[in-house]
Design a protein around this motif. Structure first.
Motif, PDB file in Angstrom:
ATOM      1  N   TYR A   4       0.834  -1.206   0.000  1.00 37.30           N
ATOM      2  CA  TYR A   4       0.000   0.000   0.000  1.00 37.30           C
ATOM      3  C   TYR A   4       0.870   1.257   0.000  1.00 37.30           C
ATOM      4  CZ  TYR A   4      -3.626  -3.353   1.148  1.00 37.30           C
ATOM      5  OH  TYR A   4      -4.481  -4.427   1.112  1.00 37.30           O
ATOM      6  N   ALA A   5       1.966   1.210   0.742  1.00 38.10           N
ATOM      7  CA  ALA A   5       2.901   2.344   0.736  1.00 38.10           C
ATOM      8  C   ALA A   5       3.447   2.575  -0.669  1.00 38.10           C
ATOM      9  CB  ALA A   5       4.031   2.076   1.724  1.00 38.10           C
ATOM     10  N   GLU A   6       3.755   1.480  -1.370  1.00 42.35           N
ATOM     11  CA  GLU A   6       4.266   1.601  -2.742  1.00 42.35           C
ATOM     12  C   GLU A   6       3.219   2.234  -3.658  1.00 42.35           C
ATOM     13  OE1 GLU A   6       6.075  -1.263  -6.297  1.00 42.35           O
ATOM     14  OE2 GLU A   6       5.764  -2.049  -4.269  1.00 42.35           O
ATOM     15  N   MET A   7       1.953   1.814  -3.510  1.00 40.95           N
ATOM     16  CA  MET A   7       0.879   2.381  -4.340  1.00 40.95           C
ATOM     17  C   MET A   7       0.676   3.868  -4.064  1.00 40.95           C
ATOM     18  SD  MET A   7      -2.102  -0.555  -4.574  1.00 40.95           S
ATOM     19  CE  MET A   7      -1.805  -1.537  -3.105  1.00 40.95           C
ATOM     20  N   LEU A   8       0.984   4.292  -2.844  1.00 42.55           N
ATOM     21  CA  LEU A   8       0.816   5.699  -2.454  1.00 42.55           C
ATOM     22  C   LEU A   8       2.106   6.508  -2.601  1.00 42.55           C
ATOM     23  CD1 LEU A   8      -1.335   5.038   0.733  1.00 42.55           C
ATOM     24  CD2 LEU A   8      -2.134   6.164  -1.361  1.00 42.55           C
ATOM     25  N   ASN A   9       3.170   5.847  -3.103  1.00 47.58           N
ATOM     26  CA  ASN A   9       4.485   6.495  -3.266  1.00 47.58           C
ATOM     27  C   ASN A   9       5.020   7.029  -1.938  1.00 47.58           C
ATOM     28  OD1 ASN A   9       4.670   6.153  -6.156  1.00 47.58           O
ATOM     29  ND2 ASN A   9       3.134   7.776  -6.350  1.00 47.58           N
ATOM     30  N   LEU A  10       4.884   6.218  -0.896  1.00 44.24           N
ATOM     31  CA  LEU A  10       5.362   6.574   0.435  1.00 44.24           C
ATOM     32  C   LEU A  10       6.227   5.440   0.956  1.00 44.24           C
ATOM     33  CD1 LEU A  10       1.972   7.769   1.975  1.00 44.24           C
ATOM     34  CD2 LEU A  10       3.779   9.249   1.091  1.00 44.24           C
ATOM     35  N   SER A  11       7.006   5.725   1.981  1.00 50.74           N
ATOM     36  CA  SER A  11       7.731   4.656   2.645  1.00 50.74           C
ATOM     37  C   SER A  11       6.786   3.968   3.636  1.00 50.74           C
ATOM     38  CB  SER A  11       8.940   5.208   3.406  1.00 50.74           C
ATOM     39  OG  SER A  11       8.513   5.926   4.564  1.00 50.74           O
TER      40      SER A  11
END
Length: 292
Positions: A208-215
């Protein structure tokens, strides 16, 4: 074993009104005449039940509520429910899709999209002093629905947003809903949407972090700040909620449920479930059956 939850779409209930695939308004008594209402249901739309008078009960997910005069219920997408009225109920039901609610852009982040509905309470008891306000708002919606003329769709959508705000205010959650919408809140709402879409496939924070471009660490910190629980626990709660629905409202075996929820190992599902509910899936199903 056969899954006995019926998934409803609006076109299953009405085939005449031009807006049938986006919004339906009908007397509750007419809806309850539909044979689908005799079994556990899962809606692909929002539903607001406005009871003028009623007796009996309704089970929504794993909670039972009494039906009574001037009690309104809100049902979200995918909630599993079954009504058991003990007498002929009076009132109306408003059924509408996400796309219909989002049809009119207001510019106000509080009500511009269906994310305003994520925190809706399951039910409210309409107080005497606000009863006329609620029903006048509903009658304005129903009048446009029956008229179905120029700009009716736009007017219904805006009136529906007003009704939603009244529901939130009636549930005494307006204080929380008035918090300024900021970037963190938008990320939280997007995370919630993604979990609803992908919880069977992804059960850890990283995808989910990857989909949101977050760590993953930042997403976890942000979700904990906004929701007072970790991102991982939020995901797990969503999986367990679906597990409860399937255990209580279907005849699927625990093994079949584990596969349905994306687990490749039945024992892993059992440990996953027990870590939250402090009991095994089978024990949970049996206990709830005795309670009901």
């Amino acid at each position: 074993m056969e899954n006995n939850i019926k998934t409803l779409h609006l076109h299953h209930l009405e085939k005449v009104h031009p807006l049938k695939n986006e919004i339906l308004i009908m007397p509750i008594s007419k809806l309850f005449e539909n044979p689908h209402m005799q079994q556990p249901l899962r809606n692909r739309f929002y539903a607001v039940f406005l009871f003028k008078d009623a007796a009996g009960s309704v089970v929504i997910d794993d909670q039972m509520y009494d039906l009574r005069k001037d009690r309104f219920f809100f049902l979200n997408y995918n909630q599993v429910y079954q009504f058991s009225p003990s007498s002929g109920p009076e009132g109306y039901v408003i059924l509408f899709t996400k796309s219909f609610y989002n049809y009119v852009y207001t510019g106000n982040k509080l009500i511009k999209s269906d994310t305003a509905l994520t925190g809706m309470r399951q039910n409210i008891d309409v107080k005497t002093y606000s009863r006329n306000e609620f029903w006048q708002n509903f009658e304005a919606i129903r009048k446009e629905y029956l008229k179905n003329t120029l700009f009716s769709k736009e007017i219904i959508c805006m009136q529906l947003k007003i009704f939603t705000l009244r529901f939130i205010r009636g549930a005494k959650t307006s204080k929380a809903q008035r918090l300024p919408a900021d970037h963190k809140k938008e990320i939280t709402e997007k995370f919630s949407e993604l979990v609803n879409l992908h919880y069977k496939q992804f059960k850890t924070t990283a995808p989910y972090a990857e989909m949101l471009n977050l760590s993953p660490n930042y997403l976890n910190t942000l979700i904990k700040e906004q929701l007072a629980l970790s991102a991982g626990r939020f995901i797990k709660n969503r999986v367990i909620l679906e597990a409860e629905r399937l255990l209580l409202h279907t005849t699927l075996s625990v093994t079949e449920i584990s596969y349905e929820l994306g687990f490749t190992d039945n024992s892993h599902f059992g440990k996953y479930f027990k870590s939250i509910k402090n009991t095994s899936p089978n024990a949970y199903r049996n206990r709830k059956a005795l309670e009901n």
